[in-house]
Structures are given as structure tokens and as C-alpha cells.
Design a protein around this motif. Structure first.
Motif: not given
Length: 347
Positions: A43-48, A50-52, A60-62, A70-73
Motif C-alpha cells: 500500500r502506497v499513501r502519498t500523504g496528499a 492519493l493511495a493505491f 506488480m499490477d495496481v 474515494s475510488p478512481i479505479s
């Protein structure tokens, strides 16, 4: 670092938190239930905002990607199924495809199930269901910027067959809603190897609804099927159970690439939800136009299958045999490689 509307030094931030994970960063975990059991996520959280979730277990997919909660995917009904359940024959790929922000299609085959002199190839190839190895997670301060990266390798090989190796790296900075992807596909064998590659980005609700504006780079648009109307590829509609899919090929024109050699498509949602409020949000997808000269668009406004696929590619999606009839696929000489660069930017 730019965060929460102002600039911070590293020490100013560290004085206000116990660890950087309070703000964002990368974290490794494993799912434990049902067909997802054993699937590993990063899990990656940008702090701004975006999280994915990067999925080393699946090429190595997302998987799930969110902006401000809120989801974008678009997520498939299958979930993040462990690749042990993968059925490679025919259209079995559909039973375990996760959806999510990115599914890699390739490395030797893309599109419809196909047969040629080298064997049989199931829908969209094996990359999305091949576990990666040599996984590396990195968080590093560079001055007052915290840089992160997640990398790994995916190998597709066969005794007496081709040997293709994908080395993928995701990278970015804390405080920046941007994902950079750099892929290197290498023929590590000793005979020429056919190589097909398609980046299956999947966007869904609430980023995608009747208000969403879809913009494409300069290209010649071609419908895969004669019955698909060309005047609907840039619009969207509410879900309908009887809706059927349509596929469009956007053949990039020379002017589609910017000075960095990147082409761009985008989705603009004028009323993207953020809790009880809403504001305009734009998601931009950029890719290297020289190595991915086509954008495949998958349009599926069905009920429960309400998804827009924007898919930078080096081939069409009718399968390996059909690609050979057109003079393809790309043939990688022994020891050679090709580089793919992509970016996702949320503003």
C-alpha cells in the motif's frame, strides 16, 4: 516538501509526528481470506490524497486506487484473487482478473485467445497472474523531499520457448499525487521473441459518471467492431444491464507526443466526492508514445461492469495470430530490451 497547502522542511515535519507513516509512505501486507488468501499487497499513501495498492503477487499490477478517500479505479467482482486460481486457457483470465487501476496484458500475448505455430495463448496473456520476485521497497529523504519506490521483476519463460523479463519500478514523492512507472522488458533468451504489451488502466465510479469529460491525444480513431458508433467514444452514460462493450483504437499522430515524447489522455470529473463535499478532479494518464503508439479504449457502461479502460499498447487486441497477419507482433532480438514509461497524475 509541499504538504497541506504549505512548504515544510524535513525537521519541521519530524517535530510534529512520531513516524513518517502517520502522513504517508509504503507498507507491505498479505490478504488472508477466501480466494484472496496469500495475495501480497504494497500500500502506497502519498500523504496528499492519493493511495493505491501494488500487488506483487499479480504481475506488480495496481489494484484499488483512491483519491481523498474515494475510488478512481474500477474493481472487478473477482477481488484480488491469488494467481493459484488462474485458468490460462481460453477466456479463463476473466475469472481471476482483478480489475483495479492497472492490469498488465502480455508479455508474449495480448487480446483474444489465439493459436499459432508456437502454441496456444489464453486471453490477455500471463503477466497479470505471474508473481513477481526481487521486490524492493524504498523510502529515502533527499534534502527535504521524501522519495519512495517499489520495484520487482516478472519473468515469462518456457523450456524450449521464449524468455521475457519485465523489470518494473513505481516511484514518486510524499506530498505529490503522481505515480511514475518505468518498465524494461528484456529478451533474456537466445532466439528472437515475439512481444506484445498493453497497459489495462481501469477507471470507475465516482470518477466516472455522466458528467465526466474524457479527452484523448491527437489520433486517428478506429472502432474494432463495425456496430460500435464512433461518436460515443468520448462520452459516458448511466449503467444499463443490456449494455455491451465497445473497443476503439486510437492510432497516435506525430503531434500527440509532447516535448518529452509522452502522449496524454485524461478524465475530468467536475464534482468528485470528498466526504460530504465535492470539487473538480482531473486524472491524467501519460505514456511514452514511441514504444506505445496506440491507445486502446475499452468502453463498458454495463450494470456491475461499469468501467472505462484506457490502455496504452504496442498492438491491437484481436490476438497473436491476427497481429501476425498485420505484420506483427514486435520481435525482440536476443539480449535486446524495450523501455516503457507511464505516469498517472491526480489534480
Amino acid at each position: 516538501m509541499r504538504l497541506y497547502g504549505r512548504n515544510w522542511t524535513r525537521r519541521e515535519l519530524e517535530a510534529r509526528i512520531g513516524q513518517i507513516g502517520q502522513i504517508g509512505g509504503i507498507r507491505r501486507m498479505t490478504l488472508t481470506e477466501g480466494k484472496e488468501a496469500g495475495t501480497e499487497l504494497v500500500r502506497v499513501r502519498t500523504g496528499a490524497g492519493l493511495a493505491f495498492d501494488i500487488v506483487p503477487s499479480k504481475g506488480m499490477d495496481v489494484s484499488l486506487a483512491e483519491a481523498w478517500g474515494s475510488p478512481i479505479s474500477w474493481q472487478s467482482p473477482n477481488g484480488d484473487v491469488h494467481p493459484m486460481h488462474y485458468e490460462p486457457e481460453g477466456a479463463g483470465w476473466l475469472r481471476t482478473a482483478s480489475g483495479g487501476l492497472l492490469m498488465t496484458c502480455g508479455l508474449a500475448h495480448v487480446g483474444a485467445a489465439s493459436d499459432d505455430a508456437s502454441g496456444s495463448y489464453g486471453l490477455h496473456g500471463r503477466a497479470h497472474h505471474t508473481p513477481a520476485r526481487h521486490i524492493c521497497l524504498r523510502e529515502e529523504w533527499v534534502g527535504d523531499e521524501l522519495e519512495w519506490s517499489v520495484s520487482g521483476t516478472v519473468e515469462e519463460s518456457s523450456l524450449f520457448g521464449s524468455r521475457l523479463k519485465l523489470t518494473r519500478e513505481y516511484s514518486g514523492r510524499l506530498g505529490d499525487n503522481r505515480i511514475a512507472i518505468r518498465d524494461r522488458v528484456e529478451n533474456v533468451g537466445f532466439r528472437p521473441a515475439p512481444h506484445m504489451m498493453l497497459y489495462h488502466f481501469n477507471f470507475g465510479f465516482p470518477l466516472l459518471d455522466e458528467q465526466t469529460a474524457i479527452r484523448f491525444p491527437s489520433a486517428r480513431c478506429e472502432a474494432r467492431d463495425a456496430q460500435a458508433p464512433l461518436d460515443r467514444h468520448s462520452t459516458w452514460e448511466s449503467p444499463a444491464a443490456e449494455a455491451s462493450e465497445a473497443v476503439y483504437y486510437h492510432h497516435l499522430r506525430e503531434e500527440a507526443a509532447d516535448t518529452d515524447g509522452m502522449a496524454e489522455a485524461s478524465l475530468h470529473q467536475p464534482s468528485f466526492p470528498m466526504g460530504d463535499a465535492a470539487r473538480p478532479v482531473t486524472v491524467r494518464l501519460r505514456w511514452s508514445a514511441d514504444t506505445l503508439p496506440m491507445l486502446v479504449q475499452w468502453r463498458m457502461p454495463g450494470a456491475g461492469e461499469h468501467v472505462l479502460g484506457l490502455e496504452p499498447s504496442n498492438c491491437k487486441v484481436e490476438g497473436r495470430a491476427a497481429e501476425a497477419d498485420r505484420g506483427g507482433p514486435l520481435l525482440l532480438p536476443p539480449g535486446s530490451s524495450v523501455i516503457y514509461k507511464l505516469e498517472l497524475i491526480v489534480t
